[in-house]
Scaffold this motif. Structure first.
Motif, PDB file in Angstrom:
ATOM      1  N   TRP A  91       0.855  -1.191   0.000  1.00  0.00           N
ATOM      2  CA  TRP A  91       0.000   0.000   0.000  1.00  0.00           C
ATOM      3  C   TRP A  91       0.886   1.234   0.000  1.00  0.00           C
ATOM      4  N   PHE A  92       0.592   2.197  -0.831  1.00  0.00           N
ATOM      5  CA  PHE A  92       1.352   3.437  -0.806  1.00  0.00           C
ATOM      6  C   PHE A  92       0.420   4.610  -0.566  1.00  0.00           C
ATOM      7  N   PRO A  93       0.923   5.616   0.136  1.00  0.00           N
ATOM      8  CA  PRO A  93       0.059   6.734   0.528  1.00  0.00           C
ATOM      9  C   PRO A  93      -0.340   7.618  -0.650  1.00  0.00           C
ATOM     10  N   VAL A  94      -1.627   7.874  -0.764  1.00  0.00           N
ATOM     11  CA  VAL A  94      -2.141   8.808  -1.756  1.00  0.00           C
ATOM     12  C   VAL A  94      -2.993   9.895  -1.102  1.00  0.00           C
ATOM     13  N   ARG A  95      -3.212   9.804   0.185  1.00  0.00           N
ATOM     14  CA  ARG A  95      -3.903  10.848   0.955  1.00  0.00           C
ATOM     15  C   ARG A  95      -2.868  11.680   1.672  1.00  0.00           C
ATOM     16  N   PHE A  96      -3.300  12.764   2.242  1.00  0.00           N
ATOM     17  CA  PHE A  96      -2.397  13.613   2.993  1.00  0.00           C
ATOM     18  C   PHE A  96      -2.136  12.956   4.346  1.00  0.00           C
ATOM     19  N   ILE A  97      -0.943  12.408   4.497  1.00  0.00           N
ATOM     20  CA  ILE A  97      -0.545  11.788   5.759  1.00  0.00           C
ATOM     21  C   ILE A  97       0.842  12.289   6.132  1.00  0.00           C
ATOM     22  N   ARG A  98       1.156  12.197   7.389  1.00  0.00           N
ATOM     23  CA  ARG A  98       2.494  12.529   7.862  1.00  0.00           C
ATOM     24  C   ARG A  98       3.222  11.212   8.101  1.00  0.00           C
ATOM     25  N   VAL A  99       4.391  11.091   7.501  1.00  0.00           N
ATOM     26  CA  VAL A  99       5.180   9.876   7.679  1.00  0.00           C
ATOM     27  C   VAL A  99       5.902   9.984   9.016  1.00  0.00           C
ATOM     28  N   ILE A 100       5.668   9.007   9.884  1.00  0.00           N
ATOM     29  CA  ILE A 100       6.265   9.043  11.220  1.00  0.00           C
ATOM     30  C   ILE A 100       7.736   8.641  11.170  1.00  0.00           C
ATOM     31  N   GLY A 101       8.479   9.058  12.164  1.00  0.00           N
ATOM     32  CA  GLY A 101       9.920   8.903  12.219  1.00  0.00           C
ATOM     33  C   GLY A 101      10.464   7.533  11.910  1.00  0.00           C
ATOM     34  N   GLU A 102       9.893   6.482  12.508  1.00  0.00           N
ATOM     35  CA  GLU A 102      10.453   5.151  12.298  1.00  0.00           C
ATOM     36  C   GLU A 102      10.320   4.687  10.849  1.00  0.00           C
ATOM     37  N   ARG A 103       9.321   5.172  10.134  1.00  0.00           N
ATOM     38  CA  ARG A 103       9.164   4.817   8.725  1.00  0.00           C
ATOM     39  C   ARG A 103      10.204   5.514   7.844  1.00  0.00           C
ATOM     40  N   LEU A 104      10.828   6.541   8.361  1.00  0.00           N
ATOM     41  CA  LEU A 104      11.831   7.285   7.590  1.00  0.00           C
ATOM     42  C   LEU A 104      13.240   6.702   7.711  1.00  0.00           C
ATOM     43  N   GLU A 105      13.413   5.651   8.504  1.00  0.00           N
ATOM     44  CA  GLU A 105      14.751   5.106   8.746  1.00  0.00           C
ATOM     45  C   GLU A 105      15.475   4.714   7.465  1.00  0.00           C
ATOM     46  N   THR A 106      14.795   4.045   6.542  1.00  0.00           N
ATOM     47  CA  THR A 106      15.436   3.626   5.296  1.00  0.00           C
ATOM     48  C   THR A 106      15.854   4.831   4.465  1.00  0.00           C
ATOM     49  N   ILE A 107      15.013   5.846   4.413  1.00  0.00           N
ATOM     50  CA  ILE A 107      15.368   7.058   3.666  1.00  0.00           C
ATOM     51  C   ILE A 107      16.562   7.742   4.320  1.00  0.00           C
ATOM     52  N   GLU A 108      16.600   7.766   5.637  1.00  0.00           N
ATOM     53  CA  GLU A 108      17.747   8.348   6.343  1.00  0.00           C
ATOM     54  C   GLU A 108      19.030   7.601   5.991  1.00  0.00           C
ATOM     55  N   LEU A 109      18.974   6.262   5.973  1.00  0.00           N
ATOM     56  CA  LEU A 109      20.159   5.455   5.700  1.00  0.00           C
ATOM     57  C   LEU A 109      20.586   5.499   4.231  1.00  0.00           C
ATOM     58  N   GLU A 110      19.629   5.336   3.325  1.00  0.00           N
ATOM     59  CA  GLU A 110      19.962   5.235   1.900  1.00  0.00           C
ATOM     60  C   GLU A 110      20.199   6.582   1.222  1.00  0.00           C
ATOM     61  N   TYR A 111      19.551   7.637   1.711  1.00  0.00           N
ATOM     62  CA  TYR A 111      19.617   8.934   1.024  1.00  0.00           C
ATOM     63  C   TYR A 111      20.141  10.054   1.910  1.00  0.00           C
ATOM     64  N   ASP A 112      20.541   9.736   3.109  1.00  0.00           N
ATOM     65  CA  ASP A 112      21.016  10.734   4.067  1.00  0.00           C
ATOM     66  C   ASP A 112      19.919  11.750   4.390  1.00  0.00           C
ATOM     67  N   GLY A 113      18.687  11.279   4.439  1.00  0.00           N
ATOM     68  CA  GLY A 113      17.570  12.124   4.837  1.00  0.00           C
ATOM     69  C   GLY A 113      16.598  12.424   3.713  1.00  0.00           C
ATOM     70  N   VAL A 114      15.545  13.128   4.068  1.00  0.00           N
ATOM     71  CA  VAL A 114      14.476  13.441   3.116  1.00  0.00           C
ATOM     72  C   VAL A 114      14.992  14.358   2.009  1.00  0.00           C
ATOM     73  N   ASP A 115      15.831  15.335   2.343  1.00  0.00           N
ATOM     74  CA  ASP A 115      16.374  16.214   1.302  1.00  0.00           C
ATOM     75  C   ASP A 115      17.156  15.419   0.261  1.00  0.00           C
ATOM     76  N   GLY A 116      17.935  14.439   0.702  1.00  0.00           N
ATOM     77  CA  GLY A 116      18.687  13.588  -0.214  1.00  0.00           C
ATOM     78  C   GLY A 116      17.774  12.758  -1.092  1.00  0.00           C
TER      79      GLY A 116
END
Length: 123
Positions: A91-116
Motif C-alpha cells: 500500500w502506498f500513501p495517496v492521501r495527505f498523511i504525515r510519515v512518522i519517524g520510524e518509517r523514515l529510517e530507510t530514507i535516512e540510511l539510503e539517502y542521508d535524509g528526506v532532502d537527499g
C-alpha cells in the motif's frame, strides 16, 4: 497553496515549516514535491479559492486548513518505491498523511535524509 479539509486537521497540525509534501498525480506515480513554508486556518480564504478559482460551489467539503508551499518541483518516483522505502507493504500513501519517524529510517540510511531522497527523485 494547498487546501485541506477539516477531517485532516490532526495531520495538518503536525505539519511543520520545511517539511516536504509529495503529490500523487498519476497511477502509481508521484510527480511533484514542495516544501511547506507556512500554514493557517482560514475558512473564508479556503472557500474563496475553492469557489472562485476552482469554480466548486458545492460546499460538500471545506478547505479550512491551508498549507502555504514553496514552488513545486518535478520529481519521479513510483508508489511502489515509496511503499517499500517507508515499509507500507503493498500500500502506498495517496492521501495527505504525515510519515512518522520510524518509517523514515530507510530514507535516512539510503539517502542521508528526506532532502537527499528528494534530490535523488528530482527530474
Amino acid at each position: 497553496m494547498w487546501g485541506l479539509t477539516s477531517s485532516i486537521k490532526p495531520t495538518w497540525k503536525t505539519s511543520e515549516r520545511d517539511d516536504w509534501v509529495l503529490f500523487y498525480t498519476r497511477e502509481n506515480q508521484y510527480e511533484h514535491a514542495a516544501r511547506i513554508k507556512g500554514k493557517q486556518h482560514n475558512p473564508d480564504f479556503g472557500d474563496a479559492i475553492r469557489e472562485e478559482v476552482l469554480k466548486d460551489v458545492s460546499r460538500d467539503r471545506d478547505w479550512d486548513y491551508l498549507l502555504l508551499l514553496d514552488d513545486p518541483i518535478e520529481v519521479s518516483v513510483s508508489g511502489d518505491t515509496v511503499a517499500e522505502l517507508l515499509d507500507y507493504g503493498n500500500w502506498f500513501p495517496v492521501r495527505f498523511i504525515r510519515v512518522i519517524g520510524e518509517r523514515l529510517e530507510t530514507i535516512e540510511l539510503e539517502y542521508d535524509g528526506v532532502d537527499g531522497f528528494i534530490s535523488a527523485i528530482r527530474e
